[in-house]
Structures are given as structure tokens and as C-alpha cells.
Scaffold this active site. Sequence first.
Site, short mmCIF file in Angstrom:
data_model
loop_
_atom_site.label_atom_id
_atom_site.label_comp_id
_atom_site.label_asym_id
_atom_site.label_seq_id
_atom_site.Cartn_x
_atom_site.Cartn_y
_atom_site.Cartn_z
N GLU A 145 0.86 -1.44 -0.12
CA GLU A 145 -0.40 -0.07 -0.35
C GLU A 145 1.13 1.61 -0.04
O GLU A 145 0.72 2.39 0.48
CB GLU A 145 -0.73 -0.05 0.99
CG GLU A 145 -0.69 -0.34 2.36
CD GLU A 145 -1.98 -0.33 3.60
OE1 GLU A 145 -2.52 0.61 3.30
OE2 GLU A 145 -1.51 -1.58 4.41
N CYS A 199 -3.99 -3.37 4.55
CA CYS A 199 -3.24 -4.28 4.62
C CYS A 199 -3.49 -6.12 4.50
O CYS A 199 -2.29 -6.54 5.39
CB CYS A 199 -2.85 -4.50 6.59
SG CYS A 199 -2.20 -2.52 7.20
N HIS A 244 -3.37 -9.72 12.15
CA HIS A 244 -2.90 -8.68 11.51
C HIS A 244 -1.88 -7.29 12.88
O HIS A 244 -3.18 -7.38 14.14
CB HIS A 244 -3.58 -7.65 10.36
CG HIS A 244 -3.56 -6.72 10.28
ND1 HIS A 244 -1.94 -5.91 10.42
CD2 HIS A 244 -3.85 -5.26 10.31
CE1 HIS A 244 -1.82 -5.20 9.75
NE2 HIS A 244 -2.67 -4.35 9.96
N1 COA Z 1 0.75 3.90 30.64
C1 COA Z 1 -0.43 2.73 30.16
N2 COA Z 1 -0.91 3.30 28.48
C2 COA Z 1 -0.75 4.28 28.08
C3 COA Z 1 -0.57 5.40 28.99
C4 COA Z 1 0.38 5.14 29.49
N3 COA Z 1 0.72 6.58 29.84
N4 COA Z 1 -1.04 6.31 27.62
C5 COA Z 1 -1.93 5.57 26.97
N5 COA Z 1 -1.63 4.10 27.14
C6 COA Z 1 -2.43 4.04 26.10
C7 COA Z 1 -4.24 3.87 26.13
O1 COA Z 1 -5.23 3.65 27.01
C8 COA Z 1 -4.55 2.86 24.85
O2 COA Z 1 -4.90 2.55 25.39
P1 COA Z 1 -6.24 1.06 24.92
O3 COA Z 1 -6.40 1.44 23.56
O4 COA Z 1 -6.16 0.21 25.00
O5 COA Z 1 -7.30 1.90 25.54
C9 COA Z 1 -3.28 2.97 23.86
O6 COA Z 1 -2.06 3.95 24.68
C10 COA Z 1 -3.14 3.99 22.94
O7 COA Z 1 -3.31 4.99 23.69
P2 COA Z 1 -4.41 6.53 22.76
O8 COA Z 1 -4.61 7.83 23.39
O9 COA Z 1 -5.55 5.65 21.82
O10 COA Z 1 -3.45 6.79 21.92
P3 COA Z 1 -3.33 7.65 20.30
O11 COA Z 1 -4.98 8.84 20.07
O12 COA Z 1 -1.71 8.39 20.11
O13 COA Z 1 -3.98 6.30 18.83
C11 COA Z 1 -4.20 5.02 17.40
C12 COA Z 1 -3.90 5.91 19.04
C13 COA Z 1 -3.94 3.32 17.16
C14 COA Z 1 -5.89 6.05 16.65
C15 COA Z 1 -2.99 5.66 16.56
O14 COA Z 1 -2.03 5.29 16.49
C16 COA Z 1 -3.10 5.72 14.85
O15 COA Z 1 -3.56 6.31 14.46
N6 COA Z 1 -2.98 4.72 14.53
C17 COA Z 1 -2.72 3.89 13.03
C18 COA Z 1 -4.32 3.43 12.70
C19 COA Z 1 -4.10 1.69 12.99
O16 COA Z 1 -3.27 1.29 13.53
N7 COA Z 1 -5.47 1.67 12.86
C20 COA Z 1 -5.62 -0.02 13.46
C21 COA Z 1 -6.79 -0.95 12.86
S1 COA Z 1 -5.44 -1.74 11.03
#
Ligand code: COA
Length: 445
Positions: free
Chosen positions: A83, A120, A244
Site C-alpha cells: 500500500e 494491509c 494482523h
Molecule cells: N501507560 C499505559 N498505557 C497508556 C498510557 C500510559 N501512560 N497512555 C496511553 N495508554 C494506552 C491507552 O489507554 C490506549 O490503550 P487502550 O486502547 O487499550 O485503552 C493506548 O495506550 C493508545 O493510547 P491512545 O491515547 O489511544 O493513543 P493515540 O490517540 O495516540 O492513538 C491509535 C492510537 C491506534 C489511534 C493511533 O496509533 C493510530 O491512529 N494508528 C494508526 C491506525 C491503526 O493502526 N489502526 C489499527 C487498525 S488497522
Amino acid sequence: MSSIGIDAVEIWSGKLELELTTTFADEKGDDPEKYADGLGLHASSLPDAYEDIVTMGANAAHRLMEREGITPDDVGRIDVATESSFDNSKPVSTYIAGCLEEVYDGDFHHANKGERKFACIAGTQSLDDAYNWIRAGRNRGRAALVVATDTALYERGDPGEATQGAGAIAMLVDEDPSLVELSAAQGYGSADETDFLKPNQQFPSVDGKRSVQVYLDRMLEAGQQLEAQTASVHPTDFAYIPFHTPFPGMVRKVALLGFRHTVRGTEMEDALADDIGFQPREAEFDDRDAYETAIREYMDELRETDAYEAWYADRIEPTLALSREVGNWYTGSVHVARVSALLDAHSAGEDLAGDRLLVGSYGSGAQAEMHAETVMDGWQDAIREVTIDDQIANRYELSFDEYESIHDVHNYEKDVPRTRFTTPSAEFVFDGWGPMGERQYRFVE
Ligand code: COA
């Protein structure tokens, strides 16, 4: 009917490493635990200035062919899943074939070449294409080379930036495979979604939180369809369940969902009921919201049970070891998870021959697919040569400034010096652009 599956596999990681729990977290002022525990990631692999999807794919394929003693005449198909393509017409497989022809006497003029796109899940779809081609008898004794290669880069500052990665996995699909046999049964969950897309742009538009939910919904749908074909799918039927893995925290969510769903109505649910009661049934609730709240509470308790923790540690955790160190490789990610589990079993001295894997693939946009695989007698010989652990250990560790500069090098909008951090050796490298805007490559000794 002969068995068809993956005969051999090789991985090529991007040469650079961005430490997330130190370098990245420090710069962002974040708690390192967000990365280590929340997302489940320690580092990302990134491409050096002379690497891209072609070099990584060609280098993985070259290493695989050398190891297996394969020549171009043995290959009847080259399917590339990506991709991160940079051309809307000329497929990456032609570039990879061109690279390989530089170092082999023969050529791939009689091999069918293509490029698969569905986020993916395209790597798994390419395996399907190879499987179907062989099952149809059109291979005439030849194998298919499937390459999943990506530079999973996000816009600077996007929440997905922490989940970046770059690398390629090459898989040889053949009759009577040495590694795993693919099952004919498959479950699909597919719907028109806009969770992650790249409408003629290099970096993705992502609704990250929504993509997590779409992943879970589609995977559940795929699992249900697989169950309908195979009578039952129970979590202990499988030695490992590679999913995945955009980041290991995603797999933590889907594994819990899958476990809860598949133990429902089984003796395992009865045994768990002593500790946490039976699973809520929708018919017991007046409305959907109340049911969903009860399910969430049940899953919070299920996650903490000894039975679930032991199952997760044995069958899921080993699939995540490589991902924690390399990040998301998009089309290659689920296939890296399979290798991760098999490497873990090999180093633990386990004999997996005859055991089964349940493989869950996902692509945004969106589609999930689940199928079973059977580990073959020759799996140990097929997996022991994979050198990904050494590659991970030998990456160049970037400072944050260096990370910024290499992100710019790979940003099509920027014209910056292509400063490299490592020295290529016995591999294909990017060598600039030709008169038609084509990318050029050469093999360096
Ligand atoms: N200690 C422990 N865990 C922590 C933390 C800390 N200090 N701070 C945050 N976390 C955890 C959150 O609780 C969350 O876990 P949970 O979802 O199990 O509750 C995780 O870490 C991620 O934190 P979050 O605030 O949601 O991260 P983010 O807003 O930066 O974004 C994604 C996370 C996945 C949305 C982002 O990485 C993304 O857009 N990724 C690309 C898309 C993707 O991969 N999608 C998946 C499907 S293909």
C-alpha cells in the site's frame, strides 16, 4: 489432492531504528508506558536513504531464492502486495523482477506479475491468488513468489506516527510446502468503510480510533463465517493465532474478543463461570446498550482470569515479538506475526508438526479474512535460517533529528539531500530516477 502452502519465507527489515520508548517519547514529552504497554511497541524499523519498497522486496526475495537454490525458471508468478506503491500503472513486481534479473542468469519473462492493493490484507490476498493458481493446475510445476513490502510512514504529528515501520517479507508458495499448508476454508468480513485511506496521496488519512473498531467488527464477522464452514472454532484448537498487528495493543483487543466469542457455550465457559459467571446473552436484556455494557464488564473480568492469561501467553504473545521491535509493516504484518510465533517455537525446541495456526488478516477500507494453516514436517528447517533477529539487532539507532531528516528523505513533497546512515553491502539499492520518472536500482557488492 496435493497440499498447497508456504514453502519458505524470508524477511528484510529497514536498516534504521527509531526507539519509541526513549527517543520518540522523550521528544513528545509522553510517558514511555504509552508505547511499551499501551501500544505494545518498543521501536520502529525505518528505511535508510537508499532503501524503498523495491529494494526491501527484492532483497528479501533474493535471499529466499539463494537459500532455497531457486532460479527464475522455477518461478511462474511474482505477486507484490503493497500500500506504498509509487506508480499507478507499472507494478512493483516488474521492478523487483528487474532487480533479480541483474543477479541471475535467467529471467522472469514467462512469469505472470501483478500488484495487489487492499490496504494491509493485500499480502494475504496475494497468497490466495498463488494458492488458486496452483490449485487450478496453471503453475505447471512452478512456484509463486509472493512479496509483501511497505514503507508504513505517516504524516509527521499524526497519531499513527508511533506505529510506523518498513520492511518486506518474501514467501514462496508451492505444492507440498515445507512450512505451512493453507486451508481451503476461509471466513470473510468485508464492508465499505473509510477508516484509513490514501486518495492519491503518500501519507494516509486515518481515523485511528474508528479503524480499531472496524478491525474488531470485520474480524468478528470473518471468524463467524469461518465457524459456519468448519462447525466449530475453539481457542485451544490452535497452537498460535497470528493476527494482523498494526501495533500489539490492537491484537490484545481482538484476542479478547475472539476468545470470548469462541468459548461461549463450551466447557471452558462453564469452567470460567465459577469465577466470573456466564457470558451475558442478548435475550436477557431489554435493550442493546444494557447488553453491551454487561458484555464490556464481563470482558474486563475475563481478561484477568488465569485461563485467559495462560491462553494469551501461550498462543498470542509469541506472535507479537517481532512487531514490538519493527512496528507496522502493513501488508507484511500478519505474515511477520506468523514467523514470530514459529521462531519462538523453534528456539523453545517445540515440535509443531501437525499443529494448526489460525490466521486473522485485516485491511482498512475494510476487510478481514480468517483461515487455518497446518504446520508441516519441514517447518524447522524452513524457519531456522530466517535472520530477522540479527537484522533487528544490527539496525542503526536514530536520534530524533536524524529521524526527522530520514522522514523528509522519504517524503515525496520534499527535495532534501539523501543522507544515508548505513553502508549497503551485497544488496539492491535505489539509484535515482530515469528519464521517464522511473526508479532505478543496482546491486552493490
Ligand atoms: N501507560 C499505559 N498505557 C497508556 C498510557 C500510559 N501512560 N497512555 C496511553 N495508554 C494506552 C491507552 O489507554 C490506549 O490503550 P487502550 O486502547 O487499550 O485503552 C493506548 O495506550 C493508545 O493510547 P491512545 O491515547 O489511544 O493513543 P493515540 O490517540 O495516540 O492513538 C491509535 C492510537 C491506534 C489511534 C493511533 O496509533 C493510530 O491512529 N494508528 C494508526 C491506525 C491503526 O493502526 N489502526 C489499527 C487498525 S488497522
